[in-house]
Design an enzyme around this catalytic site. Structure first.
Site, PDB file in Angstrom:
ATOM      1  N   SER A 222       0.854  -1.203  -0.027  1.00 24.14           N
ATOM      2  CA  SER A 222       0.047   0.046   0.027  1.00 24.14           C
ATOM      3  C   SER A 222       0.870   1.263   0.022  1.00 24.14           C
ATOM      4  O   SER A 222       1.732   1.448  -0.950  1.00 24.14           O
ATOM      5  CB  SER A 222      -0.755  -0.011   1.268  1.00 24.14           C
ATOM      6  OG  SER A 222      -2.067   0.968   1.015  1.00 24.14           O
ATOM      7  N   ASP A 383     -10.050  -3.286  -4.571  1.00 24.11           N
ATOM      8  CA  ASP A 383      -9.772  -4.351  -3.833  1.00 24.11           C
ATOM      9  C   ASP A 383     -10.328  -3.895  -2.446  1.00 24.11           C
ATOM     10  O   ASP A 383      -9.964  -4.513  -1.255  1.00 24.11           O
ATOM     11  CB  ASP A 383      -8.098  -4.579  -3.446  1.00 24.11           C
ATOM     12  CG  ASP A 383      -7.491  -3.085  -2.983  1.00 24.11           C
ATOM     13  OD1 ASP A 383      -8.370  -2.375  -2.499  1.00 24.11           O
ATOM     14  OD2 ASP A 383      -6.348  -2.938  -2.958  1.00 24.11           O
ATOM     15  N   HIS A 417      -7.544  -5.630   0.448  1.00 29.37           N
ATOM     16  CA  HIS A 417      -6.610  -4.782   0.206  1.00 29.37           C
ATOM     17  C   HIS A 417      -5.619  -5.241   1.433  1.00 29.37           C
ATOM     18  O   HIS A 417      -4.402  -5.525   1.405  1.00 29.37           O
ATOM     19  CB  HIS A 417      -6.975  -3.353   0.498  1.00 29.37           C
ATOM     20  CG  HIS A 417      -5.676  -2.393   0.410  1.00 29.37           C
ATOM     21  ND1 HIS A 417      -5.344  -1.990  -0.700  1.00 29.37           N
ATOM     22  CD2 HIS A 417      -4.979  -1.653   1.475  1.00 29.37           C
ATOM     23  CE1 HIS A 417      -4.175  -0.875  -0.508  1.00 29.37           C
ATOM     24  NE2 HIS A 417      -4.290  -0.957   0.748  1.00 29.37           N
TER      25      HIS A 417
END
Length: 498
Positions: A222, A383, A417
């Protein structure tokens, strides 16, 4: 950040199992043990760092790995000597303690927000800690700080546990061939604190490569992907060829994250059981919140936020910040605009992994009651956290890379995610890219889970670990207490990361 869905179930674990597990982790025994965060005395100053593990002078048989975590994905410690507090329950003075994440403090949210939020001097364009607050990142170079709260059973707040365990199981050695690069996730490289992190990350890569005699593979998640991309963009090709073997990016938010508009407008709970409005002022103060805003180059004229009076696109940031009553945001956004917005190819061998097929916040509609109420959210593909248009920007690297460097995209279906750090198919692909074997087995919990409680407060009230100060070489024993803010709202716990 990453908050695993089984957090509530962890609190429902039998008491004997909890005590046995916590004891084994403190003693450093068992496959589920963690490297304790080194707390040390620390140097004085507004921004300091805890002691860093020393690389052992030994050649390792496996190529080294450095993990670059995401938003809110590692511990942050604080020391207090404040002139006053916003609440009688808040501490004015305290020695070093774990500020993020101490699960107990989530139920005195105003105190936590007061300690962690940044102060912005708009005239001098300077971001810093609040008066009387010092912060530091523990265990830089190790993986211990990736466990957000070591007092929570089964590593339930360590989203990197499964990845780290698999790497250790095949022979990587903590602090030698397996390193962690925890960050003060509030600062972007446009501030001195964020720039210092980039320099430390560069130094960690060099140190690890030189100590092991092998080039380093990077694994980011991320926001850690933006940190890594920025680092690589500032290095010469000679440096990258000398020190980087491969970069594996998981869930990179290359073009920004649409839900950051909601964060600035009405706060974001991040899957935690707190009222988002109580976090709004703190979250607005983070430089990284601006770094994650959708980039105009990629989002164009797409309407992201609507009110009864007007629509807002990424061309309307100045109006948006004025209308939410945070005009300083205009200047803070300009600090970060040029960092990684172009999403250029990194110039190293790169594998970009992301998932699609989940409803993902894409636009937000606020009613006549304004920004103190939560909006109606419209979803698109992604996601669950980052939309497909942002995740997929790395697809361009397959054709943009120099011929001497490979670029590969691996897509998954319906892996959220945060779960990209835990899903067996994803981890198998990661291990394959590292040239390492994969086994779906990972240690066994000491006690089986009871069924997940239907009432969150039932689980919370069953675990009360108290609050103790940090001492050198120890973790921080903390638990959840039923000390909820009067205006608090119990939100559902779900996957949340950035």
């Amino acid at each position: 950040m990453a908050i695993p869905w089984f957090l509530v179930a962890a609190f429902a674990m039998p008491a004997a199992g909890r005590q046995q597990l916590v004891a084994s982790r403190r003693q450093g025994t068992g496959s589920w043990s963690k490297v304790a965060a080194s707390a040390g005395a620390g140097a004085a100053g507004a921004q300091t760092d805890a002691s860093r593990p020393t690389v052992e002078a030994a050649s390792a048989p496996l190529a080294p790995v450095v993990i670059v975590p995401g938003y809110h994905s590692n511990q942050l410690e604080a020391r207090l000597d404040k002139p006053g507090t916003v609440n009688s329950r808040c501490r004015r003075k305290a020695g070093w303690f774990r500020l993020w994440l101490n699960t107990k403090d989530l139920f005195t949210t105003r105190c936590y927000s007061e300690y962690i939020k940044l102060a912005y001097d708009e005239k001098r364009d300077v971001l810093c800690n609040n008066a009387g607050v010092e912060t530091r990142v523990p265990d830089f170079g190790g993986t211990g700080a990736l466990d957000l709260d070591p007092g929570v059973p089964l590593g339930a707040l360590d989203s990197y546990l499964k990845l780290v365990s698999k790497l250790v199981d095949v022979g990587l050695k903590r602090n030698v061939t397996l390193r962690g690069a925890p960050a003060d996730f509030r600062f972007a490289p446009s501030s001195p604190q964020g720039a210092q992190y980039i320099n430390k990350l560069k130094g960690l890569i060099e140190e690890t490569a030189q100590a092991t005699g092998k080039r380093v593979s990077l694994i980011s998640h991320s926001l850690g992907g933006l940190q890594t991309l920025y680092l690589l963009s500032k290095q010469t090709q000679e440096w990258k060829d000398q020190f980087i073997e491969k970069w594996i990016s998981l869930s990179g938010s290359w073009g920004g994250v649409a839900w950051t508009w909601r964060l600035f407008a009405s706060g974001e709970s991040l899957g935690l059981p707190v009222d988002p409005l109580l976090l709004r002022e703190e979250q607005r103060s983070y430089e990284t919140s601006f770094w994650m805003l959708p980039v105009p180059r990629w989002f164009g004229d797409q309407v992201i936020l609507s009110t009864p009076k007007r629509n807002y696109t990424t061309q309307d940031y100045d109006a948006f910040f004025n209308d939410i009553g945070y005009s300083a945001g205009k200047k803070l956004l300009r600090r970060v605009e040029a960092l990684t917005g172009a999403a250029e190819a990194p110039g190293v061998n790169v594998v970009c992994m992301y998932s699609l097929g989940l409803d993902t916040p894409a636009s937000f509609t606020y009613g006549k009651d304004g920004f103190d109420m939560q909006p109606i959210t419209k979803n698109s593909d992604g996601d669950g956290m980052v939309t497909a248009s942002s995740l997929g920007l790395c697809d361009r690297w397959e054709t943009a890379q120099l011929s001497s460097h490979s670029a590969k995209v691996i897509r998954f279906s319906k892996v959220s995610h945060a779960r990209m750090l835990e899903d067996d198919n994803v981890l198998k692909a990661v291990m394959n890219e590292l040239g390492l074997p994969f086994s779906s087995a990972i240690g066994s919990p000491l006690q089986p889970f009871r069924p997940m409680p239907t009432n969150y407060s039932d689980a919370v009230l069953g675990f009360d670990g108290g609050l103790t100060p940090l001492r050198a070489g120890e973790g921080h024993n903390s638990g959840l207490r039923a000390e909820v803010e009067p205006t608090g709202v119990a939100m559902s716990l779900g996957d949340s990361a950035a």
